[in-house]
Design an enzyme around this catalytic site. Sequence first.
Site, PDB file in Angstrom:
ATOM      1  CD  GLU A 125      49.797-129.176 -31.915  1.00  0.00           C
ATOM      2  OE1 GLU A 125      48.898-129.183 -31.081  1.00  0.00           O
ATOM      3  OE2 GLU A 125      49.871-128.286 -32.809  1.00  0.00           O
TER       4      GLU A 125
ATOM      5  CG  ASP B 288      51.209-125.940 -27.763  1.00  0.00           C
ATOM      6  OD1 ASP B 288      51.700-125.067 -28.504  1.00  0.00           O
ATOM      7  OD2 ASP B 288      50.371-126.773 -28.165  1.00  0.00           O
TER       8      ASP B 288
HETATM    9 ZN   LIG Z   1      48.500-124.650 -33.093  1.00  0.00          ZN
END
Ligand SMILES: [Zn+2]
Length: 399
Positions: A197, A244
């Site tokens: 990511e 997240d």
């Molecule tokens: Zn990050």
Amino acid sequence: MSPAYRSLSSRIVSLWLGLLLLLIRVYAYEKISNETLNALPRPNDDFDIHNGALLSPILRTRVPGTPGSTAVLNHFADFFRTTLPEWTIEVQNSTAKTPTSKGKEVPFRNFIATRDPPWASAGDVERLTLVAHYDSKIEPKGFIGGIDSAAPCAMIMHAMRSIDAALAKKWSAMKEQGLDEPLEDAHGIQVIFLDGEEAFKEWSDTDSLYGARALATHWDDQFYPAMSEFKTPLSSISLFVLLDLLGSKSPTIQSYYETTHWAYQNLAALEKRFKSLKQFKSSSTDSWFIDSGKDGHKLTPMGGIQDDHLPFLAKGVEVLHLIDYAPFKGFPSVWHTIDDDGEHLDTETVEDWGMLVTAFAAEWMELEGYFDHPATIKGRSDQDSAEAEAIRLNKKTEL
Ligand SMILES: [Zn+2]
Ligand SMILES: *[C@@H]1O[C@H](CO)[C@@H](O)[C@H](O)[C@H]1NC(C)=O
Ligand SMILES: *[C@@H]1O[C@H](CO)[C@@H](O)[C@H](O)[C@H]1NC(C)=O
């Protein structure tokens, strides 16, 4: 009767049935009771940052293509193989050059675990998909990424472990009652731990989301057999829930998409119930879900946050993005600093998130009545029920 002879009225009836099924499909979601909320399994020591079975193995550097990454990938695989053996696991591989790889291909490995009703073929199952990224940032050197996203991975593991038995019980009850006929779509559940990511040098369209981009493309090109309910693994995702930057105290979660605002509101309702049942350990009184009172048509989230959902969103997947981002304040203060480690996680908040994700998955999968806990065991004496109540109250005071 062959289609040519169907009367107009029967066509209208089937049109209505189709619409009805569509509505059922969109709104299949069933609240769980207070008893169930109170009795959901807790992570106990498994979120301990030093030796917790779920979280501590993730709290290390895990840059794509390094031994740390392999170790964490193995941790996920071991967890599913030993604790959730009915799940199907796979690793989706890709490679890409990065701005720091000096022309070499870096491997990216997405971990995917899936649990479908045993009678259903893969192309006929729609799935609730829970997602977090497991890679860590290459710098600052030694960066751990506690909120980013070791803790979200552990929350999802806890949630899946907590609902698995109830899911199995529900499916065997359905099979016994002959409800395994394909009258409506079968409902499954899926976990994706994405790799790559983070950007290696500077965030851009090409230097970020390596794993998510590879998987979205792969799944868009992978077709189920012709007569399947769904065309591709992408179209069978009913909701893509991305976690997240979670694990700091008093998070702020905005609602980003009108079409999934109802799911966001269900999470907010669960948070409220957990708090009034005194089942939340973190002490914040304000709701984490600041947009829960808003009309879905009037969402004005700030940020436009780039994250792993984007390649999926671009291909039409429904997304619920759970990220701690406050207008004007930004991400949690440890974000992308060396301080984003195990010690800076707020363990109580991590645990509360674990419970919230568990409850949400239980409601989504409609598991009320399938959890083993004293209050729902049928045929118990009043004394037993009183006992169950006492156990329950005792548990509450222990908090
Ligand atoms: Zn990050
Ligand atoms: C991905 O690579 C691993 C080896 O690193 C292999 O075991 C696995 O089967 C691969 N996945 C697929 C879908 O080919
Ligand atoms: C469940 O708990 C909530 C919050 O404490 C309470 O308002 C509600 O009345 C309870 N419902 C039942 C059926 O007991």
